[in-house]
Design an enzyme around this catalytic site. Structure first.
Site, PDB file in Angstrom:
ATOM      1  N   GLU A 124     -18.096  20.132   4.375  1.00 35.37           N
ATOM      2  CA  GLU A 124     -17.225  20.102   3.199  1.00 35.37           C
ATOM      3  C   GLU A 124     -17.347  21.388   2.373  1.00 35.37           C
ATOM      4  O   GLU A 124     -16.350  21.907   1.872  1.00 35.37           O
ATOM      5  CB  GLU A 124     -17.543  18.860   2.357  1.00 35.37           C
ATOM      6  CG  GLU A 124     -17.131  17.580   3.076  1.00 35.37           C
ATOM      7  CD  GLU A 124     -17.658  16.295   2.440  1.00 35.37           C
ATOM      8  OE1 GLU A 124     -18.282  16.368   1.356  1.00 35.37           O
ATOM      9  OE2 GLU A 124     -17.435  15.222   3.028  1.00 35.37           O
ATOM     10  N   ARG A 146     -19.890   5.921 -11.172  1.00 42.19           N
ATOM     11  CA  ARG A 146     -18.846   4.931 -10.877  1.00 42.19           C
ATOM     12  C   ARG A 146     -19.113   3.610 -11.593  1.00 42.19           C
ATOM     13  O   ARG A 146     -18.177   2.906 -11.977  1.00 42.19           O
ATOM     14  CB  ARG A 146     -18.730   4.742  -9.365  1.00 42.19           C
ATOM     15  CG  ARG A 146     -18.082   5.955  -8.659  1.00 42.19           C
ATOM     16  CD  ARG A 146     -18.258   5.876  -7.169  1.00 42.19           C
ATOM     17  NE  ARG A 146     -17.519   6.917  -6.446  1.00 42.19           N
ATOM     18  CZ  ARG A 146     -17.688   7.178  -5.158  1.00 42.19           C
ATOM     19  NH1 ARG A 146     -18.571   6.483  -4.448  1.00 42.19           N
ATOM     20  NH2 ARG A 146     -16.990   8.132  -4.564  1.00 42.19           N
ATOM     21  N   HIS A 152     -16.147  12.483  -5.883  1.00 40.82           N
ATOM     22  CA  HIS A 152     -16.542  12.513  -4.473  1.00 40.82           C
ATOM     23  C   HIS A 152     -17.921  13.146  -4.348  1.00 40.82           C
ATOM     24  O   HIS A 152     -18.242  14.087  -5.075  1.00 40.82           O
ATOM     25  CB  HIS A 152     -15.556  13.353  -3.651  1.00 40.82           C
ATOM     26  CG  HIS A 152     -16.084  13.682  -2.281  1.00 40.82           C
ATOM     27  ND1 HIS A 152     -16.016  12.791  -1.233  1.00 40.82           N
ATOM     28  CD2 HIS A 152     -16.769  14.762  -1.813  1.00 40.82           C
ATOM     29  CE1 HIS A 152     -16.613  13.332  -0.170  1.00 40.82           C
ATOM     30  NE2 HIS A 152     -17.070  14.522  -0.497  1.00 40.82           N
ATOM     31  N   TYR A 169     -10.792  14.347   4.485  1.00 37.62           N
ATOM     32  CA  TYR A 169     -10.946  12.908   4.746  1.00 37.62           C
ATOM     33  C   TYR A 169     -10.591  12.542   6.195  1.00 37.62           C
ATOM     34  O   TYR A 169     -10.215  11.406   6.461  1.00 37.62           O
ATOM     35  CB  TYR A 169     -10.082  12.109   3.768  1.00 37.62           C
ATOM     36  CG  TYR A 169     -10.678  11.972   2.381  1.00 37.62           C
ATOM     37  CD1 TYR A 169     -11.972  11.455   2.183  1.00 37.62           C
ATOM     38  CD2 TYR A 169      -9.956  12.343   1.243  1.00 37.62           C
ATOM     39  CE1 TYR A 169     -12.518  11.319   0.911  1.00 37.62           C
ATOM     40  CE2 TYR A 169     -10.504  12.205  -0.030  1.00 37.62           C
ATOM     41  CZ  TYR A 169     -11.776  11.683  -0.186  1.00 37.62           C
ATOM     42  OH  TYR A 169     -12.315  11.537  -1.451  1.00 37.62           O
ATOM     43  N   LYS A 199     -12.506  13.963  -9.175  1.00 37.57           N
ATOM     44  CA  LYS A 199     -11.164  13.651  -8.669  1.00 37.57           C
ATOM     45  C   LYS A 199     -10.133  13.722  -9.803  1.00 37.57           C
ATOM     46  O   LYS A 199     -10.506  13.777 -10.986  1.00 37.57           O
ATOM     47  CB  LYS A 199     -11.192  12.258  -8.035  1.00 37.57           C
ATOM     48  CG  LYS A 199     -12.138  12.168  -6.829  1.00 37.57           C
ATOM     49  CD  LYS A 199     -12.130  10.775  -6.212  1.00 37.57           C
ATOM     50  CE  LYS A 199     -13.029  10.712  -4.982  1.00 37.57           C
ATOM     51  NZ  LYS A 199     -12.962   9.393  -4.306  1.00 37.57           N
ATOM     52  N   ASN A 251     -11.962   6.197  -8.210  1.00 35.57           N
ATOM     53  CA  ASN A 251     -13.415   6.150  -8.463  1.00 35.57           C
ATOM     54  C   ASN A 251     -14.021   7.485  -8.900  1.00 35.57           C
ATOM     55  O   ASN A 251     -15.206   7.727  -8.746  1.00 35.57           O
ATOM     56  CB  ASN A 251     -14.151   5.518  -7.276  1.00 35.57           C
ATOM     57  CG  ASN A 251     -14.013   6.309  -5.999  1.00 35.57           C
ATOM     58  OD1 ASN A 251     -13.410   7.376  -5.983  1.00 35.57           O
ATOM     59  ND2 ASN A 251     -14.576   5.790  -4.905  1.00 35.57           N
TER      60      ASN A 251
HETATM   61  P1  DAT Z   1     -17.182   7.491  -0.673  1.00 35.13           P
HETATM   62  O1  DAT Z   1     -16.199   8.226  -1.560  1.00 35.13           O
HETATM   63  O2  DAT Z   1     -18.080   6.591  -1.471  1.00 35.13           O
HETATM   64  O3  DAT Z   1     -17.926   8.394   0.258  1.00 35.13           O
HETATM   65  P2  DAT Z   1     -15.583   6.706   1.637  1.00 35.13           P
HETATM   66  O4  DAT Z   1     -15.931   8.038   2.218  1.00 35.13           O
HETATM   67  O5  DAT Z   1     -15.812   5.497   2.479  1.00 35.13           O
HETATM   68  O6  DAT Z   1     -16.334   6.482   0.240  1.00 35.13           O
HETATM   69  O7  DAT Z   1     -14.056   6.693   1.208  1.00 35.13           O
HETATM   70  C1  DAT Z   1     -13.487   7.822   0.602  1.00 35.13           C
HETATM   71  C2  DAT Z   1     -12.624   7.379  -0.539  1.00 35.13           C
HETATM   72  O8  DAT Z   1     -11.572   6.562  -0.033  1.00 35.13           O
HETATM   73  C3  DAT Z   1     -13.324   6.500  -1.566  1.00 35.13           C
HETATM   74  O9  DAT Z   1     -14.037   7.263  -2.537  1.00 35.13           O
HETATM   75  C4  DAT Z   1     -12.176   5.775  -2.174  1.00 35.13           C
HETATM   76  C5  DAT Z   1     -11.240   5.578  -0.986  1.00 35.13           C
HETATM   77  N1  DAT Z   1     -11.455   4.247  -0.395  1.00 35.13           N
HETATM   78  C6  DAT Z   1     -12.499   3.852   0.345  1.00 35.13           C
HETATM   79  N2  DAT Z   1     -12.382   2.570   0.724  1.00 35.13           N
HETATM   80  C7  DAT Z   1     -11.217   2.151   0.186  1.00 35.13           C
HETATM   81  C8  DAT Z   1     -10.511   0.925   0.201  1.00 35.13           C
HETATM   82  N3  DAT Z   1     -10.981  -0.158   0.856  1.00 35.13           N
HETATM   83  N4  DAT Z   1      -9.332   0.846  -0.457  1.00 35.13           N
HETATM   84  C9  DAT Z   1      -8.833   1.932  -1.106  1.00 35.13           C
HETATM   85  N5  DAT Z   1      -9.447   3.125  -1.170  1.00 35.13           N
HETATM   86  C10 DAT Z   1     -10.614   3.224  -0.526  1.00 35.13           C
HETATM   87 MG    MG Z   2     -17.256   9.558   1.852  1.00 29.71          MG
END
Ligand code: DAT
Ligand code: MG
Length: 161
Positions: free
Chosen positions: A138, A114, A127, A61, A21, A124
């Site tokens: 994707e 992470r 991805h 997303y 990212k 974080n």
């Molecule tokens: P991951 O990236 O572990 O697959 P995800 O798909 O649930 O997680 O979410 C995508 C991204 O969105 C994640 O890397 C960071 C952001 N994100 C997730 N939950 C969040 C939250 N509660 N507050 C802010 N950003 C968040």
């Molecule tokens: Mg995800």
């Protein structure tokens, strides 16, 4: 025979989509992150540096579109360069997620990306696809088929029995 042409993407041909990212890029973590997947034994089959459009990221997303952080997430992800990659290998989807750590860095163990390199869930650094189905979706969203390189892996017999 190039095994990465196998459309089933199973066994040692399984693939996942990873993206460093904009924060990972700005913080000079590109080499460190790629190094971890290389040393693990996975095979890099596509990679590009790009600044992704908001349109691409909204689609990427889409499952999170009703979450309160969705707009901020899309803005952050489109704010600078990303390194989009496809990695291949046995159980690569699951193993890459383990190597990434949990979504929230506070829940991520030391030794994970992470866990080692970030503190804020909104920054974080990387991805990774969360399932084989997401990986297929994707990869085809981020890459054209001809951007995936089939190459003879001379280390394969040392990584797999
Ligand atoms: P991951 O990236 O572990 O697959 P995800 O798909 O649930 O997680 O979410 C995508 C991204 O969105 C994640 O890397 C960071 C952001 N994100 C997730 N939950 C969040 C939250 N509660 N507050 C802010 N950003 C968040
Ligand atoms: Mg995800």
């Amino acid at each position: 025979m190039e095994t990465c042409l196998n459309p089933a993407w199973t066994g040692i041909n399984e693939r996942t989509f990873l993206a460093i990212k904009p924060d990972g890029y700005q913080r000079r973590l590109v080499g460190e992150i790629i190094r971890r997947f290389e040393r693990k034994g996975f095979r890099l089959v596509a990679m590009k540096m790009m600044q992704a459009s908001e349109g691409l990221l909204k689609e990427h997303y889409i499952a999170l579109q009703n979450r309160p952080f969705y707009d901020r997430l899309v803005k952050y992800m489109s704010s600078g360069p990303v390194i989009a990659m496809v990695w291949q290998g046995l159980h690569v989807v699951k193993t890459a997620r383990v190597m990434l750590g949990e979504t929230n860095p506070a829940d991520s163990s030391p030794g994970t990306i992470r866990g080692d390199f970030c503190v804020d869930v909104s920054r974080n650094v990387i991805h990774g696809s969360d399932s084989k189905e997401s990986a297929q979706r994707e990869i085809s969203l981020w890459f054209q088929p001809d951007e995936l390189v089939c190459w003879q892996d001379s280390a394969e017999s040392w990584v797999y029995e």
